[in-house]
Design an enzyme around this catalytic site. Structure first.
Site, PDB file in Angstrom:
ATOM      1  N   GLU A   1     -18.324  18.013   3.445  1.00 25.77           N
ATOM      2  CA  GLU A   1     -17.517  18.761   2.481  1.00 25.77           C
ATOM      3  C   GLU A   1     -18.107  18.662   1.081  1.00 25.77           C
ATOM      4  O   GLU A   1     -18.157  19.649   0.339  1.00 25.77           O
ATOM      5  CB  GLU A   1     -16.078  18.255   2.514  1.00 25.77           C
ATOM      6  CG  GLU A   1     -15.355  18.623   3.804  1.00 25.77           C
ATOM      7  CD  GLU A   1     -13.979  18.014   3.934  1.00 25.77           C
ATOM      8  OE1 GLU A   1     -13.129  18.609   4.613  1.00 25.77           O
ATOM      9  OE2 GLU A   1     -13.757  16.924   3.362  1.00 25.77           O
TER      10      GLU A   1
ATOM     11  N   GLY B   1       0.800  -1.211   0.000  1.00 27.20           N
ATOM     12  CA  GLY B   1       0.000   0.000   0.000  1.00 27.20           C
ATOM     13  C   GLY B   1       0.833   1.261   0.000  1.00 27.20           C
ATOM     14  O   GLY B   1       1.713   1.438   0.859  1.00 27.20           O
TER      15      GLY B   1
ATOM     16  N   ALA C   1      -6.339  10.263   8.469  1.00 26.91           N
ATOM     17  CA  ALA C   1      -4.974  10.373   7.967  1.00 26.91           C
ATOM     18  C   ALA C   1      -3.935  10.310   9.076  1.00 26.91           C
ATOM     19  O   ALA C   1      -2.916   9.625   8.951  1.00 26.91           O
ATOM     20  CB  ALA C   1      -4.822  11.676   7.171  1.00 26.91           C
TER      21      ALA C   1
ATOM     22  N   GLY D   1      -0.381   4.324   0.436  1.00 29.76           N
ATOM     23  CA  GLY D   1      -1.169   5.383   1.045  1.00 29.76           C
ATOM     24  C   GLY D   1      -0.391   6.043   2.174  1.00 29.76           C
ATOM     25  O   GLY D   1       0.826   5.897   2.292  1.00 29.76           O
TER      26      GLY D   1
ATOM     27  N   VAL E   1      -2.427  -7.139  -4.925  1.00 33.18           N
ATOM     28  CA  VAL E   1      -2.195  -8.297  -4.068  1.00 33.18           C
ATOM     29  C   VAL E   1      -3.376  -9.258  -4.188  1.00 33.18           C
ATOM     30  O   VAL E   1      -4.524  -8.881  -3.953  1.00 33.18           O
ATOM     31  CB  VAL E   1      -2.005  -7.868  -2.602  1.00 33.18           C
ATOM     32  CG1 VAL E   1      -1.834  -9.093  -1.707  1.00 33.18           C
ATOM     33  CG2 VAL E   1      -0.804  -6.939  -2.470  1.00 33.18           C
TER      34      VAL E   1
END
Length: 426
Positions: A184, A29, A327, A31, A96
């Site tokens: 948002e 990953g 995050a 990210g 994967v």
């Protein structure tokens, strides 16, 4: 023969059979968590392979700005191969398909298997539709770059269609989920309806284009402080967003959303912004999973039955200390996973992970945001909006990304009242 690092092509085999005697760390990953783990291993005596199905990393908090036309996809993506090269790692592009903890093997959809001494699972999660009929087929999530583009294409395509044909009036966008992404998205769509539609689509009456936000609880932004939640709701309503609180979605249809109370909302587009879950194939990896399919780990982020496997980011959950899927937890767990491997290689004991909450924030629209700063002030309005701008721009990886995002957001919010809308190409 040891591979030439400059080629960044991953050599096969483990440290046991390969000419390179260093332990092999595979990070799944690219990210927040995966890149943070790779960065933490930069000076460790290991060789690292970063794996991702894409050749880029996406800054997910700004995907809704791509979906609503302010930013182009390239503005919020960063080359994973370049990042790997910069940190001394290898990069392997592929999806994967299988992880075998017994043989310490990772299988990809292309190329040879990867064998590891240590594995960091940080491949994130995907949209959770919670078994709602029709949601997967008819709703538009915004969790990936491709999904954000699909939302943008659907929105502009439909507006162009009804402007040309006059076939439909009373167009509606239904946003499901009152968390940060949903707020948002709904706030931005309503603001664009109010400021851009009159000049870009003079054939349409903005009053006939509706934005509805559906949330199953009695409040938007549930994790935020009450004053911030109330401000967000007031700002959404001021922009013309219809809030449907304490409303559970029973079914998503091609042109409507059916609620549990029996009411039906017309929806030319349904945006799904609620909940995530682990990818389905994770079930076959033989690792214990908790709620939402998250892999259960100990306090040091290692899998109890396979201590050579560490899990970071949204896909992992500490058994006695579940973290929010945001995050900051991803960045911090990724960094801790990398440091833990470095300690193990050095023969040192591992340490428990401790999350440092820095707060959360969300923007509603132009000069309007909320910021819940941990151990600090709770901001609303212009100051919160400027804080949100600074934090998100600073958090981007490359200077080019920071410049392009700064220009795109400044152009949106400064030029918006003149009816300018940025819709670029990938």
């Amino acid at each position: 023969m040891t591979a030439d690092p400059s080629s960044r092509d991953e050599p096969t085999g483990t440290s046991i059979t390969d000419a390179d005697p260093r332990p092999h760390v595979v990070v799944l990953g690219a990210g927040f968590a995966g890149l943070s783990a790779v960065r933490a291993l930069r000076k460790a005596p290991v060789r690292v392979t970063l794996v991702d199905r894409h050749s880029y990393s996406t800054f997910q908090p700004l995907l809704y700005q791509v979906a609503t036309g302010a930013l182009n996809p390239g503005d919020i993506t960063y080359g994973a191969r370049g990042f790997a090269a910069h940190t001394g790692a290898f990069f392997r592009k592929g999806e994967v398909t299988r992880v075998d903890p017994e043989t310490r093997t990772v299988s990809l959809d292309v190329g040879p298997d990867l064998h590891y001494d240590y594995l960091v699972i940080a491949n994130g999660v995907t949209t959770n539709y919670f078994g709602v009929p029709g949601a997967a087929e008819h709703a538009f999530p915004i969790y990936t770059r491709a999904e954000a583009l699909a939302v943008r294409d659907r929105m502009t395509g439909y507006l162009d269609h009804i402007a040309a044909t006059g076939e439909a009036r009373g167009a509606s966008v239904v946003v499901v989920g009152g968390g940060a992404t949903g707020v948002e998205m709904a706030g931005t769509l309503a603001e664009l309806r109010n400021t851009v539609l009159p000049s870009r689509y003079p054939e349409l009456d903005p009053n006939e284009v509706h934005v509805v936000l559906v949330e199953m609880t009695d409040k938007v932004l549930p994790p935020f402080a009450p004053r911030l939640r109330e401000y967000a709701a007031q700002q959404l309503r001021a922009r013309g967003v219809e809030l449907r609180l304490e409303a559970a979605v029973k079914e998503v249809r091609p042109d409507s959303v059916l609620l549990a109370d029996g009411s039906e909302l017309g929806a030319q587009m349904t945006v799904w912004a609620t909940g995530v879950a682990a990818h389905e194939r994770v079930k076959s990896w033989g690792l214990r999973q908790g709620k939402g399919g998250r892999i259960v780990v100990g306090g040091d982020l290692r899998v109890p039955d396979h201590p050579e496997i560490l899990v970071a980011g949204d896909i992992g959950v500490i058994e006695d200390d579940a973290l929010p899927q945001l995050a900051q937890p991803a960045l911090q767990t990724g960094r801790h996973a990398g440091r833990t491997i470095a300690r193990l290689v050095a023969g040192e004991p591992t340490e428990r992970f401790h999350y440092k909450d820095k707060g959360t924030m969300a923007t509603i629209g132009r000069l309007s945001a909320v910021a819940d700063i941990a151990h600090g002030p709770k901001l609303v309005g212009v100051l919160a909006w400027l804080t949100w701008m600074f934090v998100h721009i600073f958090a981007l990886l490359g200077n080019r990304n920071r410049i392009m995002v700064s220009l795109g957001l400044a152009f949106r919010y400064l030029a918006q009242r003149r009816g300018v809308m940025v819709v670029g190409d990938d």
